[in-house]
Design an enzyme around this catalytic site. Structure first.
Site, PDB file in Angstrom:
ATOM      1  N   CYS A 242       0.869  -1.193   0.000  1.00  0.00           N
ATOM      2  CA  CYS A 242       0.000   0.000   0.000  1.00  0.00           C
ATOM      3  C   CYS A 242       0.899   1.234   0.000  1.00  0.00           C
ATOM      4  CB  CYS A 242      -0.953  -0.022   1.195  1.00  0.00           C
ATOM      5  SG  CYS A 242      -0.141   0.050   2.806  1.00  0.00           S
TER       6      CYS A 242
ATOM      7  N   ASN B  41       2.352   1.397   4.387  1.00  0.00           N
ATOM      8  CA  ASN B  41       2.680   0.123   5.053  1.00  0.00           C
ATOM      9  C   ASN B  41       2.400   0.177   6.557  1.00  0.00           C
ATOM     10  OD1 ASN B  41       5.586  -2.049   5.557  1.00  0.00           O
ATOM     11  ND2 ASN B  41       3.509  -2.625   5.084  1.00  0.00           N
TER      12      ASN B  41
ATOM     13  N   CYS C 131      -1.301   0.691   7.470  1.00  0.00           N
ATOM     14  CA  CYS C 131      -2.743   0.392   7.619  1.00  0.00           C
ATOM     15  C   CYS C 131      -3.149  -0.819   6.781  1.00  0.00           C
ATOM     16  CB  CYS C 131      -3.595   1.596   7.232  1.00  0.00           C
ATOM     17  SG  CYS C 131      -3.349   3.047   8.289  1.00  0.00           S
ATOM     18  N   ARG C 132      -3.264  -0.637   5.449  1.00  0.00           N
ATOM     19  CA  ARG C 132      -3.852  -1.686   4.611  1.00  0.00           C
ATOM     20  C   ARG C 132      -2.939  -2.893   4.407  1.00  0.00           C
ATOM     21  NH1 ARG C 132      -5.076   2.207  -0.215  1.00  0.00           N
ATOM     22  NH2 ARG C 132      -3.204   3.106   0.713  1.00  0.00           N
ATOM     23  N   SER C 133      -1.682  -2.646   3.979  1.00  0.00           N
ATOM     24  CA  SER C 133      -0.846  -3.813   3.635  1.00  0.00           C
ATOM     25  C   SER C 133      -0.428  -4.671   4.833  1.00  0.00           C
ATOM     26  CB  SER C 133       0.357  -3.420   2.766  1.00  0.00           C
ATOM     27  OG  SER C 133       1.207  -2.515   3.418  1.00  0.00           O
TER      28      SER C 133
ATOM     29  N   ASP D  94      -8.142   3.690   1.327  1.00  0.00           N
ATOM     30  CA  ASP D  94      -7.210   4.136   2.368  1.00  0.00           C
ATOM     31  C   ASP D  94      -8.006   4.599   3.595  1.00  0.00           C
ATOM     32  OD1 ASP D  94      -5.297   5.329   3.908  1.00  0.00           O
ATOM     33  OD2 ASP D  94      -4.409   6.497   2.276  1.00  0.00           O
TER      34      ASP D  94
HETATM   35  P1  4NP Z   1      -1.730   2.817   4.211  1.00  0.00           P
HETATM   36  O1  4NP Z   1      -2.370   4.161   4.821  1.00  0.00           O
HETATM   37  O2  4NP Z   1      -1.212   3.191   2.834  1.00  0.00           O
HETATM   38  O3  4NP Z   1      -2.880   1.890   4.143  1.00  0.00           O
HETATM   39  O4  4NP Z   1      -0.637   2.401   5.166  1.00  0.00           O
HETATM   40  C1  4NP Z   1      -1.685   5.369   4.919  1.00  0.00           C
HETATM   41  C2  4NP Z   1      -0.815   5.579   5.953  1.00  0.00           C
HETATM   42  C3  4NP Z   1      -0.157   6.787   6.074  1.00  0.00           C
HETATM   43  C4  4NP Z   1      -0.394   7.795   5.142  1.00  0.00           C
HETATM   44  C5  4NP Z   1      -1.264   7.569   4.096  1.00  0.00           C
HETATM   45  C6  4NP Z   1      -1.893   6.351   3.977  1.00  0.00           C
HETATM   46  N1  4NP Z   1       0.263   9.057   5.286  1.00  0.00           N
HETATM   47  O5  4NP Z   1      -0.011   9.965   4.482  1.00  0.00           O
HETATM   48  O6  4NP Z   1       1.091   9.207   6.183  1.00  0.00           O
END
Ligand code: 4NP
Length: 171
Positions: free
Chosen positions: A13, A16, A18-20, A134
């Site tokens: 994602c 790294n 939340c989703r992945s 997201d």
């Molecule tokens: P992820 O979510 O891609 O599912 O891990 C996010 C985590 C952090 C951010 C964006 C999306 N950020 O902008 O810091």
């Protein structure tokens, strides 16, 4: 895939956190349940959160379904991953585009690559080719939705890979 060499899957994602990491632990659970010799890891296309544990909200919601994310640490996707992994799964279309760009770089550097790229939801009948949204800037429902999609898509990948491995054995 021989019985001694695991098939390796990398969930990707943006951050790294939340989703992945959620996809990593859920997919590993479904693979282990089906007794498939598959190793699962995760990474982010960005370098926003290197070395960080998964977001506390992701950990909390995962724990409610019996998944433990606490030991995971974020890392960025590298060109070496295209040599080390058999399958790289993008959570959304932006991730897919960024993975493809890095793959082109890996191809220039290494030539032939091991990894194939796909969407997490590629074979998911419930969420066909849909992005895993997201959840970072949203509320609880977004984190529950990530888990719903990861469970559904992981089951679909287990079915797909089981069939693929069987076909290879009969070949
Ligand atoms: P992820 O979510 O891609 O599912 O891990 C996010 C985590 C952090 C951010 C964006 C999306 N950020 O902008 O810091």
């Amino acid at each position: 895939m021989s019985s001694s060499t695991p098939y390796k899957v990398l969930c990707v994602c943006l951050g790294n956190i939340c989703r992945s990491p959620t996809a990593e632990v859920v997919l590993r659970h479904f693979c282990d349940e089906a007794q498939l010799n598959i190793q699962v890891d995760s990474a982010g296309t960005s370098n926003y959160h290197p070395g960080k544990a998964p977001d506390s909200r992701s950990q909390k919601h995962a724990k409610l379904r019996g998944y433990n994310l606490s030991s995971l640490r974020a890392r960025q996707l590298t060109i070496q991953d295209f040599i080390d992994f058999d399958l790289i799964l993008a959570m959304d279309y932006e991730n897919l585009k960024n993975i493809q760009q890095l793959m082109a770089q890996a191809q220039r550097q290494f030539g032939t690559l091991r990894a194939q790229i796909s969407l997490m939801s590629q074979y998911d009948g419930q969420y066909p080719q849909q992005e895993v949204p997201d959840p970072y800037y949203g509320g609880d429902a977004g984190f529950e939705h990530v888990l719903d999609q990861c469970e559904s898509s992981s089951q679909a990948w287990v079915n797909f890979l089981q069939n693929q491995f069987k076909a290879q054995q009969n070949y």
